[in-house]
Design an enzyme around this catalytic site. Structure first.
Site, PDB file in Angstrom:
ATOM      1  N   SER A 578      32.897  36.408  37.904  1.00 22.27           N
ATOM      2  CA  SER A 578      32.533  38.103  38.057  1.00 22.27           C
ATOM      3  C   SER A 578      31.363  38.057  38.253  1.00 22.27           C
ATOM      4  CB  SER A 578      32.777  38.595  36.464  1.00 22.27           C
ATOM      5  OG  SER A 578      31.836  37.706  35.432  1.00 22.27           O
ATOM      6  N   HIS A 579      30.864  39.213  38.769  1.00 20.18           N
ATOM      7  CA  HIS A 579      29.747  39.390  39.249  1.00 20.18           C
ATOM      8  C   HIS A 579      28.437  39.010  38.109  1.00 20.18           C
ATOM      9  CE1 HIS A 579      31.135  42.798  41.762  1.00 20.18           C
ATOM     10  NE2 HIS A 579      31.362  41.585  42.157  1.00 20.18           N
ATOM     11  N   LEU A 580      28.848  39.079  36.619  1.00 18.57           N
ATOM     12  CA  LEU A 580      27.764  39.045  35.699  1.00 18.57           C
ATOM     13  C   LEU A 580      27.649  37.337  35.624  1.00 18.57           C
ATOM     14  CD1 LEU A 580      26.030  39.406  33.238  1.00 18.57           C
ATOM     15  CD2 LEU A 580      28.152  39.402  32.013  1.00 18.57           C
TER      16      LEU A 580
END
Length: 997
Positions: A578-580
């Protein structure tokens, strides 16, 4: 592999003895008397008493519905008056969640005596109460129809709220069948008071008590206290050592049964036995209800004490759950607008509705007993159940989910959970660890769904019960336990416990510890809690900290949280890609996701206990107190070195601002020129298109066609309306030291810049070109392609907006989408991210990449070097059904299907099966261009076909390795972060590639 070490003390194990579980009391005697929270109901030989009422009716600061109830209660002393007041509220406000929620709480408190009903000085027989109930039932059925309509229109949350309230309102209404709407109902009690069955006059005293406490009171001013008084009298008549005449006692028992029918307090067996044989009963529903009674009789015939692990008992309980599901399905079908009961009298419909509600209540009892027999409630809880017990537990989970689905009007998520659990129970589990992972995926999803439903009940009742209770002067305990009681008495509570048992079983099989290493590393710091990862929440910390984070959407920007954030412990699952996760990896901030409630409790126990040390490795995780001091700064690429890497790449060529460039033509300009004109992402997509054209065999793939609105198009549009100088002055102000230290000023500037940019639109000629390129029926993805994203050292994954499913022939919609992408260059997150990287705001430019919209069956993200182990000989991929936003943002709770792929042998190891509850699918009718549907893994190859799963993974790996060679700008290979999808045709499509963080 051995389970990762944890700081939790090891459980104390002892040799198992043939433990016994106490049978759950299925039909508690004198339920009304046992649940009564009001003043003591005294049996007396004279008229009088029972006139005490609540002492407070405060309508200050109440919601309108609550104020209406409080004011109405003040003016309504008797049960009849209170019912008529609620009738008015429900009839006037229709399907209003607020009104129905307050009415649910209010009527429940009346039923248990927390709100007193006293005589109002008038004489109204129970037929008046029945008439009010009939009119309320009509309003509730109208709300049910409204819930169905809004669910069809997409408002599933409100429909779920309404249905949860409707099911809790039904049992609070008295019955209004013919025997209770006649002018003089419940006459048997008069005959008993006059001596029927008392042949020798032995019952004179109790007859006087019956006359004054029950008969006269019931016919003058009926209320819930009359049922309590009747139970108290029956307890007196049947107490050990008494010798009241049998005929007299039997007559009173018959009256008691009739009174329970009036108060809708009959047992499920008594109700079905009565209504299934009456004239006009729906045939299919009657037959399946009778089969349920047979299954219940088998349960009743079991011993009162069950041995732990007794599979005979489990099988009988599961068979009864099946009978409940079949009967409820038929009853709900009969009550439907096209069913056998659609034109039946409302009194008959009410009784069948209450029958299926009672069956759900009985399912709770069965599940309690099943969980006890499985050892879910033992200490320590069992986790080593055998294969046949596991099969029964999965069947029970499927039936429990179907029970909840029926109660929620056909909830798709519950149905999908039921389908997958039933398939696993029927077909059996894969051998070894994969079998444990399948159980883990369905158990995680079921528990998450149960928690979501519990949170819905909390949102409906917590605040409302408190405000209404305080306004009415209800005792504190009744107020405090109301919501908990609604949850703990619900099948959803048993569903959560069953899912937790299956999670323990899955971890016993796989050796998993209940937490997941997302980003490796070691962090030391004070252990602090935040609800969400925001710069505002983290600004309070002036020392190194490890954060316990309740919620994350997956799009958070780690670089903007400050230098003191050393590690993150997230209280729910998160996709590794994911982006995080990518941003935490770039910032060298170790991150773990905790998936076990007990581990969350353990983590919370470390709060405010000084410093902790988090060690996150792919082989194990530890979180423990430490005396070591946190370092003064975390290890991360310096701002200066990042700026040096980016300096050349941030050179933007604005000379093509007035043109639209096809990706084919963009690629022909060469990598350096195309990057300066349209950004790394567009240049890479152009390159991918060229590679796709010549790809063949094992490495063959498709790439979506597209075109770009180059750097400078936004500035050109701004100049056309005479606002370019103003825009540039605002951006210059963003660079000022005063702004950098003033979050409110930065936000205001960003809002002003974004509002200005959103008013811009591409030129008419540009929109003409886009329209003609994609054709009259096309849909496109309008994507960001900034010169400050997809770079080695600064991926900025998900930092800028992309708008899905836009009609390029709709000028207004297309221009709006382009404006949103342009404006996303100046969100506060984007500005803060560039500031943290030492990149000037004036250096940032945005190109818009327009590509054809795809309709994926499955989306994936591939890292060609394993991100969790840094092993260059292994790749790692994550998969999800539908569009890739599920993987990228992490906003949808759950885990993707995770695979590690050994490069030389192409051996695939499944690390996790998907547990996402929803899949995002393309929807041309939705304003967002997407719709969320329940993810169904029951028959999908991603979960059920190991051969196809491995074949797809091998093809993706081959393409990834080929792209690694094609896209590496230097002699050494550069690991790639690749996004793509599997189309329904089976073809693979690559939509993006960038250097792997």
């Amino acid at each position: 592999p051995p389970p990762p070490p944890t700081p939790l003390p090891p459980p104390v194990t002892a040799p198992r003895e043939p433990a016994q579980t106490q049978k759950v009391d299925q039909q508690p005697e004198f339920a009304a008397l046992n649940q009564w929270r009001g003043s003591e109901v005294k049996l007396q030989t004279h008229k009088g008493g029972g006139s005490e009422r609540n002492l407070r009716w405060s309508t200050d600061n109440l919601a309108p519905a609550a104020a209406s109830i409080v004011g109405g209660d003040r003016d309504s002393s008797s049960w009849r008056q209170k019912l008529q007041m609620v009738e008015k509220l429900l009839s006037e406000n229709g399907a209003d969640v607020d009104s129905m929620a307050y009415a649910t709480v209010y009527l429940f408190w009346i039923s248990v005596g927390a709100i007193a009903c006293v005589e109002d000085g008038t004489h109204y027989r129970p037929n008046h109460h029945a008439g009010s109930a009939e009119r309320m039932y009509g309003a509730i059925e109208a709300a049910e129809r409204h819930a169905s309509e809004i669910a069809q229109n997409g408002d599933h949350h409100r429909a779920r709220e309404l249905r949860a309230l409707i099911r809790r309102l039904h049992p609070r209404l008295p019955a209004f069948t013919a025997e209770f709407t006649q002018s003089v109902p419940l006459t048997r009690i008069r005959d008993i008071a006059h001596g029927k069955g008392d042949q020798h006059g032995k019952c004179r005293e109790v007859r006087q008590e019956i006359k004054h406490t029950i008969q006269n009171k019931l016919h003058r001013c009926a209320g819930p206290e009359d049922l309590v008084a009747t139970e108290a009298m029956l307890a007196k008549l049947t107490a050990p050592g008494t010798d009241y005449p049998e005929e007299f006692v039997n007559e009173f028992k018959i009256f008691y049964r009739e009174l329970k029918e009036f108060f809708n307090a009959s047992s499920v067996a008594d109700r079905i036995d009565r209504i299934a044989n009456e004239q006009g009963a729906p045939g299919t529903a009657s037959e399946s209800s009778k089969k349920f009674l047979q299954a219940k009789a088998n349960v009743d015939a079991l011993s009162n004490v069950d041995a732990l692990g007794d599979q005979t008992v489990m099988s009988i309980l599961v068979e009864c759950l099946k009978a409940i599901h079949n009967a409820r399905s038929d009853i709900i079908g009969a009550l439907d607008h096209a069913g056998d009961l659609k034109n039946a009298p409302s009194s008959q419909r009410q009784q069948w509705r209450l029958a299926e509600v009672s069956m759900e209540d009985y399912a709770f009892v069965l599940l309690s007993r099943l969980l006890n027999t499985l050892g879910a409630e033992s200490e320590p809880p069992r986790s080593d159940i055998c294969a046949s017990e596991l099969k029964l537990a999965l069947e029970a989970l499927a039936l429990t989910s179907r029970t909840l689905s029926l109660s929620s009007g056909g909830d798709q998520e519950m149905e999908a959970i039921a389908s997958e659990a039933a398939t696993l129970a029927r077909d059996g589990l894969p051998n070894g660890e994969e079998g444990g992972l399948r159980v883990q995926a369905i158990a995680e999803r079921a528990r998450r769904s149960a928690v979501d439903f519990c949170e819905l009940l909390e949102s409906l009742f917590d605040g409302r019960a408190s405000s209404l209770g305080n306004a009415l002067g209800i005792d504190g305990e009744s107020v405090n336990v109301f919501t908990e009681g609604q949850i703990r008495a619900s099948v959803v509570f048993q569903s959560a416990k069953l899912a937790s048992l299956l999670l323990r079983v899955s971890r016993q099989i796989t050796g998993a510890a209940g937490w997941d290493c997302v980003v490796q590393g070691t962090a030391i710091g004070a252990f602090k809690y935040v609800d969400r990862l925001t710069p505002e929440a983290c600004a309070q910390f002036n020392e190194p900290v490890v954060l316990l984070v309740a919620n994350a959407d997956g799009d958070e920007e780690v670089s903007t949280l400050g230098q003191n954030i050393r590690g993150i412990v997230l209280c729910h699952a998160l996709p590794h890609l994911s982006h995080l996760a990518l941003r935490a990896r770039q910032a060298h901030v170790p991150l773990i996701a905790v998936e076990d409630d007990k581990l969350v409790e353990y983590a919370r126990s470390l709060m405010n206990q000084g410093s902790v040390k988090l060690c996150a490795e792919s082989t194990g995780i530890t979180l423990e107190q430490t005396d070591e001091a946190g370092s003064t700064s975390k290890t991360s690429p310096s701002t200066t070195s990042t700026s040096k890497v980016l300096k050349q790449e941030l050179d933007a060529d604005l000379s093509k601002a007035t043109t639209v460039i096809d990706l084919v033509d963009l690629h022909a300009m060469g990598t350096d020129a195309s990057t300066r004109i349209a950004g790394t992402k567009s240049a890479m997509c152009a390159h991918l298109s060229a590679i796709a054209e010549k790809s063949a065999g094992e490495t063959q793939f498709l790439a979506p066609k597209g075109a770009v609105l180059p750097f400078g198009a936004m500035e050109f549009a701004c100049a056309n309306i005479g606002k370019l100088e103003h825009l540039e002055s605002l951006i210059v102000e963003l660079e000022s030291p005063e702004c950098a230290s003033d979050a409110a000023r930065t936000k205001k500037l960003c809002d002003n810049i974004q509002n200005l940019i959103r008013s811009l639109k591409p030129s008419e000629s540009a929109m003409d070109t886009i329209s003609s390129k994609f054709g009259p029926s096309a849909r496109v993805m309008v994507r960001s392609s900034a010169n400050v994203e997809d770079l080695e050292g600064m991926s900025a994954a998900g930092l800028y907006d992309s708008i899905p499913n836009v009609d390029p022939n709709n000028r207004e919609a297309f221009a709006t989408a382009v404006g949103e992408v342009w404006a996303s260059l100046y969100t506060t997150r984007a500005v803060a991210s560039r500031h943290a990287a030492g990149v000037g705001q004036l250096s940032a430019h945005m190109c818009v990449l327009v590509q054809e919209m795809l309709s994926p069956e499955v989306s994936f993200v591939l890292h060609t070097t394993h991100p969790l182990t840094d092993d260059v000989n292994s790749a790692y991929a994550e998969f999800a059904l539908g569009l890739g936003e599920t993987l990228a943002s992490g906003a949808i709770r759950g885990t993707p299907c995770r695979m590690s792929i050994e490069k030389s042998s192409k051996n695939v190891t499944v690390n996790a099966f998907a547990s996402f509850g929803a899949a995002l699918m393309r929807d041309d009718e939705s304003p967002t261009g997407m719709k969320s549907v329940a993810a169904d893994y029951a028959t999908h190859w991603l979960s059920n076909d190991a051969v196809k799963r491995s074949s797809v993974a091998a093809r993706i790996l081959a393409i990834g390795l080929m792209l690694e060679h094609e896209l590496s700008p230097r002699a050494e290979l550069l690991a790639q972060d690749i996004e793509g999808c599997v189309l329904p045709s089976g073809e693979l499509c690559i939509v993006q590639a960038r250097p792997q963080p």
